[in-house]
Design a protein around this motif. Structure first.
Motif, PDB file in Angstrom:
ATOM      1  N   PRO A  26       0.803  -1.233   0.000  1.00 37.21           N
ATOM      2  CA  PRO A  26       0.000   0.000   0.000  1.00 37.21           C
ATOM      3  C   PRO A  26       0.834   1.280   0.000  1.00 37.21           C
ATOM      4  CG  PRO A  26      -0.829  -1.573   1.609  1.00 37.21           C
ATOM      5  CD  PRO A  26       0.480  -2.100   1.131  1.00 37.21           C
ATOM      6  N   LYS A  27       2.018   1.219   0.597  1.00 35.32           N
ATOM      7  CA  LYS A  27       2.893   2.394   0.624  1.00 35.32           C
ATOM      8  C   LYS A  27       4.139   2.171  -0.238  1.00 35.32           C
ATOM      9  CE  LYS A  27       1.274   3.707   5.216  1.00 35.32           C
ATOM     10  NZ  LYS A  27       1.633   3.983   6.631  1.00 35.32           N
ATOM     11  N   GLY A  28       4.068   1.150  -1.062  1.00 37.85           N
ATOM     12  CA  GLY A  28       5.172   0.868  -1.969  1.00 37.85           C
ATOM     13  C   GLY A  28       6.321   0.148  -1.292  1.00 37.85           C
TER      14      GLY A  28
ATOM     15  N   PHE B 216       3.794   1.292  -9.646  1.00 37.22           N
ATOM     16  CA  PHE B 216       2.630   1.019 -10.483  1.00 37.22           C
ATOM     17  C   PHE B 216       1.738   2.246 -10.627  1.00 37.22           C
ATOM     18  CE2 PHE B 216      -1.419  -0.659 -11.810  1.00 37.22           C
ATOM     19  CZ  PHE B 216      -1.086  -1.714 -12.630  1.00 37.22           C
ATOM     20  N   LEU B 217       1.487   2.948  -9.513  1.00 39.13           N
ATOM     21  CA  LEU B 217       0.606   4.112  -9.519  1.00 39.13           C
ATOM     22  C   LEU B 217       0.993   5.013  -8.352  1.00 39.13           C
ATOM     23  CD1 LEU B 217      -1.962   5.621 -10.508  1.00 39.13           C
ATOM     24  CD2 LEU B 217      -3.298   4.093  -9.041  1.00 39.13           C
ATOM     25  N   SER B 218       1.144   6.298  -8.598  1.00 42.40           N
ATOM     26  CA  SER B 218       1.509   7.203  -7.509  1.00 42.40           C
ATOM     27  C   SER B 218       0.400   7.231  -6.471  1.00 42.40           C
ATOM     28  CB  SER B 218       1.778   8.605  -8.044  1.00 42.40           C
ATOM     29  OG  SER B 218       0.573   9.248  -8.396  1.00 42.40           O
ATOM     30  N   LEU B 219       0.792   7.240  -5.192  1.00 43.64           N
ATOM     31  CA  LEU B 219      -0.202   7.245  -4.119  1.00 43.64           C
ATOM     32  C   LEU B 219      -1.032   8.518  -4.137  1.00 43.64           C
ATOM     33  CD1 LEU B 219       1.842   5.647  -1.195  1.00 43.64           C
ATOM     34  CD2 LEU B 219       0.155   4.569  -2.694  1.00 43.64           C
ATOM     35  N   ALA B 220      -0.430   9.627  -4.548  1.00 47.19           N
ATOM     36  CA  ALA B 220      -1.182  10.874  -4.623  1.00 47.19           C
ATOM     37  C   ALA B 220      -2.321  10.748  -5.635  1.00 47.19           C
ATOM     38  CB  ALA B 220      -0.248  12.021  -5.004  1.00 47.19           C
ATOM     39  N   LYS B 221      -2.024  10.200  -6.806  1.00 46.69           N
ATOM     40  CA  LYS B 221      -3.050  10.021  -7.831  1.00 46.69           C
ATOM     41  C   LYS B 221      -4.057   8.969  -7.403  1.00 46.69           C
ATOM     42  CE  LYS B 221      -3.521   9.232 -12.801  1.00 46.69           C
ATOM     43  NZ  LYS B 221      -2.785   8.981 -14.069  1.00 46.69           N
TER      44      LYS B 221
END
Length: 298
Positions: free
Chosen positions: A195-197, A263-268
């Motif tokens: 979840p936090k990379g 995979f996907l920025s947490l901000a986005k």
């Protein structure tokens, strides 16, 4: 003594006798999306070998536009240090159902073995003890093959997708999470989320993986070829994030798989990919999972 280079003649003909050392069949060739396929190891002449097929040609060896075939010696299990030279007589075969025969390609004879002037030069030693000389040939008498494999690349699935809704995503505190196990292509799999990379993602990205389940047991020389899509679903249904890859999983990568660290920025993700219940919805969609059948003893 210097080196002598002779030009060999490549002979192609048809024969009914099947391969004597190893047979490799590929099922569903239209789904074969690999540049190179390596067979299981097979024993011949005291060494282990692999048959390597380049269905679209080996560009690195000027093979574009052709089927490229090779045998490669496997030195990983040699008891002693690898020999400096291994001599082998090779015949490659391609089966034609129309002819019900094999097109065989092999070396048959050397038209320029040695220059006569060199042969007759007493300083070279080819003529010795007066008028003696000696010639020889190694002939390999083959027997019917008993070692084979059939690699199937089948894209037919009853349902090719596995979906996972990760609840309360914003409250997750563990380093990583696994989905429930699911079956696809005769194998069991799991999805894994960070979840936090992962550490390499710097805490700003979602890390997302497809993993072969740890209960899956592969033999020492077995490989699985997979083509799949990993996807984060858009709650609005219009802008899913998808990554596609073809991967190879072998015995040494037990529990291994494929995925994306960033995979996907947490901000986005927080801005657009959590639904009203704070759930992140992800899925894996499979195109191909290979299945290999092979002879009991290789």
């Amino acid at each position: 003594m210097g080196s002598y280079v002779a030009h060999s003649t490549i002979v192609k003909n048809w024969r009914e006798h099947p391969p004597s050392s190893y047979s490799l069949k590929i099922d569903k060739l239209s789904q074969f999306n690999l540049n190179k396929y390596e067979s299981r190891r097979f024993l011949s002449g005291g060494y282990n070998w692999r048959l390597a097929i380049f269905p679209k040609g080996n560009k690195a060896d000027n093979g574009s536009g052709f089927i490229s075939m090779y045998v490669e010696i496997d030195s990983t299990n040699l008891v002693s240090r690898p020999p400096t030279e291994v001599f082998a007589y090779l015949t490659f075969l391609v089966y034609s159902k129309k002819e019900n025969k094999y097109l065989s390609i092999h070396v048959w004879g050397l038209s320029q073995v040695l220059p006569c002037d060199t042969f007759n030069d007493p300083k070279k030693g080819f003529i010795f003890d007066g008028e003696q000389c000696e010639f020889g040939v190694d002939v390999m008498v083959v027997s019917p093959f008993t070692k084979w494999e059939v690699a199937s690349f089948n894209k037919t699935f009853d349902y090719p997708k596995f979906s996972w809704s990760v609840k309360n995503f914003s409250e997750l505190n563990e380093k990583s999470y696994f989905s429930n196990r699911f079956s696809m292509g005769g194998r069991k799999w799991t999805l894994r989320l960070y979840p936090k990379g992962e550490k390499a993602a710097g805490g700003k990205w979602l890390s997302f993986y497809l993993k072969l389940d740890y209960d899956e047991t592969l033999t020492a020389d077995e490989k699985i070829y997979v083509r799949a899509h990993l996807r984060v679903r858009d709650p609005q249904g219009s802008n899913d994030i998808t990554d596609t890859s073809t991967l190879t999983i072998g015995n040494r990568s037990r529990g291994g798989g494929w995925g994306i660290i960033r995979f996907l920025s947490l901000a986005k993700l927080r801005r657009a990919y959590l639904d009203n219940d704070d759930s992140l919805n992800v899925e894996a969609e499979f195109e191909v999972v290979s299945e290999t059948k092979y002879s009991p003893v290789v």
